[in-house]
Scaffold this active site. Structure first.
Site, PDB file in Angstrom:
ATOM      1  CE  LYS A  88      15.854 -17.282 -32.746  1.00  0.00           C
ATOM      2  NZ  LYS A  88      16.053 -16.942 -34.012  1.00  0.00           N
ATOM      3  CD  GLU A 110      17.303 -21.778 -25.194  1.00  0.00           C
ATOM      4  OE1 GLU A 110      16.658 -21.255 -24.127  1.00  0.00           O
ATOM      5  OE2 GLU A 110      16.635 -21.455 -26.000  1.00  0.00           O
ATOM      6  CB  SER A 369      11.679 -15.245 -39.680  1.00  0.00           C
ATOM      7  OG  SER A 369      12.595 -15.942 -40.405  1.00  0.00           O
TER       8      SER A 369
HETATM    9  C1  LIG Z   1      15.800 -18.176 -34.981  1.00  0.00           C
HETATM   10  C2  LIG Z   1      15.302 -17.999 -36.384  1.00  0.00           C
HETATM   11  C3  LIG Z   1      14.379 -18.855 -37.039  1.00  0.00           C
HETATM   12  C4  LIG Z   1      14.127 -20.216 -36.677  1.00  0.00           C
HETATM   13  O1  LIG Z   1      13.433 -20.283 -35.461  1.00  0.00           O
HETATM   14  P1  LIG Z   1      11.723 -20.295 -35.183  1.00  0.00           P
HETATM   15  O2  LIG Z   1      11.618 -20.467 -33.811  1.00  0.00           O
HETATM   16  O3  LIG Z   1      11.526 -21.719 -36.362  1.00  0.00           O
HETATM   17  O4  LIG Z   1      11.339 -19.507 -35.875  1.00  0.00           O
HETATM   18  C5  LIG Z   1      14.087 -18.284 -38.247  1.00  0.00           C
HETATM   19  N1  LIG Z   1      14.217 -17.201 -38.864  1.00  0.00           N
HETATM   20  C6  LIG Z   1      15.193 -16.242 -38.208  1.00  0.00           C
HETATM   21  C7  LIG Z   1      15.610 -14.972 -38.749  1.00  0.00           C
HETATM   22  C8  LIG Z   1      15.542 -16.701 -37.119  1.00  0.00           C
HETATM   23  O5  LIG Z   1      16.432 -15.797 -36.301  1.00  0.00           O
END
Ligand SMILES: *Cc1c(COP(=O)(O)O)cnc(C)c1O
Length: 389
Positions: A88, A110, A369
């Site tokens: 993020k 938000e 992610s």
């Molecule tokens: C917020 C988040 C997501 C989901 O958000 P996307 O916009 O779909 O990427 C996925 N993995 C992690 C670790 C997150 O913090």
């Protein structure tokens, strides 16, 4: 590209907002396309990605997981190693730099589960710019620690009690603030969703994931991977992981969405939060309630470009249950020494299935992610409950 400029992805995307807000978004689109191409902007973005976020992130061969799966080599793109522990922050840094160039002196955002709020508060602290985070009252109760984190980082967290006190209400409150204060305020949106130009802005800044990964896999393997796998909530880490592979037709693009919020596999085209996407609706036409174990995936809609990638057949999307994600949350921890975010564990669970069907000469990339530190308490409690039954 021309099509994307208008924020139209096939039948999806666009902007369905009141006139006052449309003017603000039009100016944002003009400034974004101009500023994001300027060499000093690009240089500054890269500087902070390196010095503050810690990029580039490694592309790690998960050799034990690969061995157990018995198919293609599994590489993990390590967004979990970024400062604040997820992808993020890439988008947050990009949008704050854009805000500063546009002359904004105040950032608003938000947050639902609090992860985007924490990333935004973190970067605002470093850039020394005031930060206001709108958060549903109910979400604030559920995510007390993230509220505390944001406050530690110097942000003001504003409780939103209208509606159901959830993410949607926080978005509405932030948009209201923006329309009122657009002269000095920038609204920093957290995923590849929302009215044009937000999905394109978020994709642009998250594309660094696939820009690096493509270079890294060619260095390591001498050829492209057979597939890129990512989890999808709003779709930002996935679109960032796909971006530089979309034109490479030999690379399968695979999204893993929670079986408890299957917007892409079961959604229908509808306008949600100011843009058109595949979305889960109840019989009365309202957005359906969802309940993924991964807070970051708990959203009834999905970014417009994913909606188009799905209906055009370029990308494939599959569901993964909370139980499967939990299994791979533990498995990756045990065999690779990496505790993944519950969101990312959805991608691991499906990625292993994909790898199994390929040969050992092939490779796949799974976008990791985020890291799972934030989820350890929750998993601990779920295990306790299971054991007490
Ligand atoms: C917020 C988040 C997501 C989901 O958000 P996307 O916009 O779909 O990427 C996925 N993995 C992690 C670790 C997150 O913090």
């Amino acid at each position: 590209m021309a099509e994307e400029k208008l924020g139209q992805f096939g039948e999806f995307g666009g902007s369905y907002v009141p006139e006052g807000l449309q003017e603000v978004l039009d100016r944002l689109a003009d400034d974004f396309y101009k500023i994001s191409q300027e060499p000093d902007f690009i240089e500054e973005f890269n500087y902070y990605l390196k010095e503050f976020v810690g990029r580039e992130s490694p592309l790690t061969l998960a050799k034990n997981l690969t061995k157990k799966a018995g198919g293609a080599k599994i590489y993990l793109k390590r967004e979990d190693l970024n400062h604040t522990g997820a992808h993020k922050i890439n988008n947050v840094i990009g949008q704050i730099l854009l805000a500063k160039k546009m002359g904004a002196t105040r950032i608003i955002a938000e947050t639902g589960a609090g992860q985007h709020g924490v990333a935004t508060a973190t970067a605002c602290s470093m850039f020394d710019i005031p930060c206001v985070i709108y958060m549903g009252e109910l979400d604030m109760k559920r995510q007390e620690l993230n509220v505390f984190r944001m406050e530690l980082l110097g942000a003001e967290v504003v409780p939103v009690s209208s509606g159901q006190g959830r993410l949607k209400d926080a978005v509405d409150a932030a948009l209201g603030d923006l329309v009122e204060n657009y002269e000095n305020t920038f609204y920093l949106l957290g995923s590849a969703v929302g009215p044009h130009p937000y999905p394109s802005i978020v994709k642009h800044f998250q594309s660094v994931i696939s820009e690096e990964a493509k270079r890294q896999i060619i260095e390591k393997e001498g050829k492209l991977p057979k597939a890129v796998v990512a989890c999808v909530g709003g779709g930002s880490n996935a679109i960032g992981a796909f971006a530089h592979f979309i034109e490479e037709k030999g690379v399968r693009l695979i999204g893993a969405e929670p079986a408890e919020a299957p917007s892409l596999t079961e959604g229908v085209p509808a306008v949600l939060h100011g843009f058109k996407c595949l979305t889960l609706l109840k019989e009365n036409g309202e957005p359906a309630p969802t309940h993924s174990i991964a807070a970051g995936l708990d959203y009834p809609g999905i970014g417009p470009e994913h909606s188009h990638l799905k209906t055009s057949g370029r990308a494939e999307y599959y569901t993964v249950t909370g139980d499967e994600a939990l299994e791979y949350f533990k498995e990756l921890s045990r065999v690779e020494g990496i505790i993944p975010a519950l969101e990312s564990a959805h991608a691991i669970a499906h990625g292993v299935k994909v790898a199994k069907e390929l040969s050992p000469e092939d490779s796949i990339i799974i976008n990791l992610s985020g890291r799972g530190d934030k989820d350890v308490n929750q998993v601990f409690e779920m295990e306790q409950e299971k054991n007490n039954k």
